[in-house]
Design an enzyme around this catalytic site. Structure first.
Site, PDB file in Angstrom:
ATOM      1  N   GLY A 130       0.811  -1.223   0.000  1.00 28.59           N
ATOM      2  CA  GLY A 130       0.000   0.000   0.000  1.00 28.59           C
ATOM      3  C   GLY A 130       0.840   1.266   0.000  1.00 28.59           C
ATOM      4  O   GLY A 130       0.682   2.132  -0.871  1.00 28.59           O
ATOM      5  N   ILE A 131       1.744   1.392   0.970  1.00 29.52           N
ATOM      6  CA  ILE A 131       2.542   2.625   1.072  1.00 29.52           C
ATOM      7  C   ILE A 131       3.560   2.681  -0.066  1.00 29.52           C
ATOM      8  O   ILE A 131       3.790   3.742  -0.657  1.00 29.52           O
ATOM      9  CB  ILE A 131       3.218   2.707   2.459  1.00 29.52           C
ATOM     10  CG1 ILE A 131       2.142   2.866   3.553  1.00 29.52           C
ATOM     11  CG2 ILE A 131       4.215   3.854   2.523  1.00 29.52           C
ATOM     12  CD1 ILE A 131       2.667   2.892   4.975  1.00 29.52           C
ATOM     13  N   ASP A 191       9.964  -6.293  -4.722  1.00 31.68           N
ATOM     14  CA  ASP A 191       9.087  -6.925  -3.720  1.00 31.68           C
ATOM     15  C   ASP A 191       9.275  -8.444  -3.791  1.00 31.68           C
ATOM     16  O   ASP A 191       9.525  -9.004  -4.860  1.00 31.68           O
ATOM     17  CB  ASP A 191       7.622  -6.575  -4.013  1.00 31.68           C
ATOM     18  CG  ASP A 191       6.737  -6.687  -2.769  1.00 31.68           C
ATOM     19  OD1 ASP A 191       6.304  -5.638  -2.254  1.00 31.68           O
ATOM     20  OD2 ASP A 191       6.479  -7.830  -2.321  1.00 31.68           O
ATOM     21  N   ASN A 211      11.322   0.418   2.179  1.00 32.49           N
ATOM     22  CA  ASN A 211       9.925   0.442   2.654  1.00 32.49           C
ATOM     23  C   ASN A 211       9.403  -0.939   3.024  1.00 32.49           C
ATOM     24  O   ASN A 211       8.453  -1.056   3.792  1.00 32.49           O
ATOM     25  CB  ASN A 211       9.073   1.078   1.535  1.00 32.49           C
ATOM     26  CG  ASN A 211       7.585   0.847   1.716  1.00 32.49           C
ATOM     27  OD1 ASN A 211       6.950   1.453   2.566  1.00 32.49           O
ATOM     28  ND2 ASN A 211       7.026  -0.061   0.913  1.00 32.49           N
ATOM     29  N   TYR A 225       7.361  -5.682  16.516  1.00 35.92           N
ATOM     30  CA  TYR A 225       7.391  -4.752  15.381  1.00 35.92           C
ATOM     31  C   TYR A 225       8.072  -3.444  15.786  1.00 35.92           C
ATOM     32  O   TYR A 225       8.937  -2.920  15.070  1.00 35.92           O
ATOM     33  CB  TYR A 225       5.942  -4.497  14.930  1.00 35.92           C
ATOM     34  CG  TYR A 225       5.789  -3.430  13.894  1.00 35.92           C
ATOM     35  CD1 TYR A 225       6.174  -3.651  12.573  1.00 35.92           C
ATOM     36  CD2 TYR A 225       5.258  -2.178  14.215  1.00 35.92           C
ATOM     37  CE1 TYR A 225       6.027  -2.653  11.609  1.00 35.92           C
ATOM     38  CE2 TYR A 225       5.108  -1.188  13.268  1.00 35.92           C
ATOM     39  CZ  TYR A 225       5.496  -1.427  11.964  1.00 35.92           C
ATOM     40  OH  TYR A 225       5.359  -0.452  11.015  1.00 35.92           O
ATOM     41  N   LYS A 274      11.485  -1.382  14.419  1.00 34.18           N
ATOM     42  CA  LYS A 274      11.481  -0.032  13.858  1.00 34.18           C
ATOM     43  C   LYS A 274      12.424   0.900  14.631  1.00 34.18           C
ATOM     44  O   LYS A 274      12.995   1.828  14.056  1.00 34.18           O
ATOM     45  CB  LYS A 274      10.047   0.515  13.818  1.00 34.18           C
ATOM     46  CG  LYS A 274       9.172  -0.211  12.798  1.00 34.18           C
ATOM     47  CD  LYS A 274       9.761  -0.118  11.377  1.00 34.18           C
ATOM     48  CE  LYS A 274       8.824  -0.677  10.328  1.00 34.18           C
ATOM     49  NZ  LYS A 274       9.324  -0.490   8.956  1.00 34.18           N
ATOM     50  N   GLY A 327       2.666   7.252  11.711  1.00 32.85           N
ATOM     51  CA  GLY A 327       1.717   6.600  12.619  1.00 32.85           C
ATOM     52  C   GLY A 327       0.888   5.650  11.762  1.00 32.85           C
ATOM     53  O   GLY A 327       1.276   5.342  10.630  1.00 32.85           O
ATOM     54  N   VAL A 334      -1.396   4.099   9.045  1.00 34.97           N
ATOM     55  CA  VAL A 334      -1.694   4.618   7.702  1.00 34.97           C
ATOM     56  C   VAL A 334      -2.832   3.795   7.094  1.00 34.97           C
ATOM     57  O   VAL A 334      -2.784   2.552   7.106  1.00 34.97           O
ATOM     58  CB  VAL A 334      -0.445   4.508   6.784  1.00 34.97           C
ATOM     59  CG1 VAL A 334      -0.747   5.118   5.415  1.00 34.97           C
ATOM     60  CG2 VAL A 334       0.761   5.176   7.418  1.00 34.97           C
TER      61      VAL A 334
END
Ligand code: NAD
Length: 245
Positions: A15-16, A35, A82, A149, A153, A180, A182
């Site tokens: 998505g992002i 990907d 990403n 997670y 990060k 934050g 999304v």
């Protein structure tokens, strides 16, 4: 009109990643979507007018080989790290160590492998270029059940500073964008409009709503641009003010 650059976006079928790709394409750049989901990356690249690159970022040899394949056509100017796994959840008393290892492998080791391969590629080309990592404000603010997670990060922010201080001498800038929550198509499905989960997240955000994909991409484009030529080593929150709470 600036000279078109070639931008490699990992997790580009997600998505992002697709939103970031769109923003770079709209500003006249070439985009390579990388990907591990080969089918999804081919279809996303065809829809956007980008190049598809099936690639697992945890495979450091494949990462190095990927950059080699672009040498003859001018190389990669910007790397957007990403790709990430978001789906591992569990309380500190419950989470299996193997699940923790899986997320660390992709989010940390994968980000490192791509950063190393890109840095070597740029140094061999004489230096210059930029990396933008997609981190998360979770690396700085805990939510119960999301610690694996979030730990990954926090490490992405640390890799950002590590690479920034070492690669500055080669003119390679390294920054991160820390969103934050999304509203990607996947998150919209999991937390539909009007659901209690969506309302609970929105209540934590001073600006009152979750981010749209289009709120994240401009920050990435900026950090990769000449306008950010004196910025390196930062992790920029795009969170509607959530870190203020
Ligand atoms: N969606 C959110 O709310 C949110 C918030 C903060 C940060 N982020 C971060 O943004 C990034 C993108 O998230 P998204 O919401 O678009 O997720 P997504 O699941 O839609 O996309 C992630 C993509 O990464 C790919 N991927 C996974 N493992 C890979 C590997 N080993 N090698 C190559 N590709 C791999 C997947 O196939 C997928 O296409 C992630 O790093 C995520 O942690 C997301």
């Amino acid at each position: 009109m600036t000279t078109p650059r070639t931008i490699l976006i990992t997790g580009g079928a997600g998505g992002i990643g697709q939103g970031i790709a769109q923003a770079f394409l709209e500003t006249g750049n070439r985009v390579v979507l990388a990907d591990s989901n080969a089918e999804a990356v081919h279809s996303a690249a065809a829809a956007l007018g980008a190049t598809a690159l099936p690639l697992n970022i945890t495979d450091e040899r494949a990462a190095a080989a990927a950059f080699k394949t672009f040498e003859a056509s001018g190389g990669i100017d910007v790397l957007v790290n990403n790709a990430g796994i978001l789906s591992v959840h569990g309380a500190v008393t419950d989470l299996e160590a193997s699940a923790f290892r899986a997320i660390l492998d992709v989010n940390i080791v994968g980000t490192f492998a791509m950063t190393q391969a890109f840095a070597r590629h740029r140094i061999a080309a004489g230096g210059g270029g930029a990396i933008v990592n997609i981190s998360s404000i979770g690396g700085r603010q805990p939510t119960p059940g999301m610690g694996a997670y979030e730990s990954s990060k926090a490490a992405v922010d640390s890799i950002t500073r590590w690479a920034a201080i070492e690669l500055a001498t080669h003119g390679i800038r390294v920054n991160a964008v820390a969103p934050g929550p999304v509203l990607t198509p996947m998150l919209q499905q999991g937390m539909p409009e009007g659901s209690a989960e969506r309302a609970a997240w929105a209540n934590r955000i001073p600006l009152g709503s979750l981010a749209e994909v289009g709120d994240i991409a401009p920050a990435v484009v900026f950090l990769a641009s000449q306008g950010a030529k004196h910025i390196t080593g930062i992790s920029l929150p795009v969170d509607g003010g959530q870190l203020l709470t």
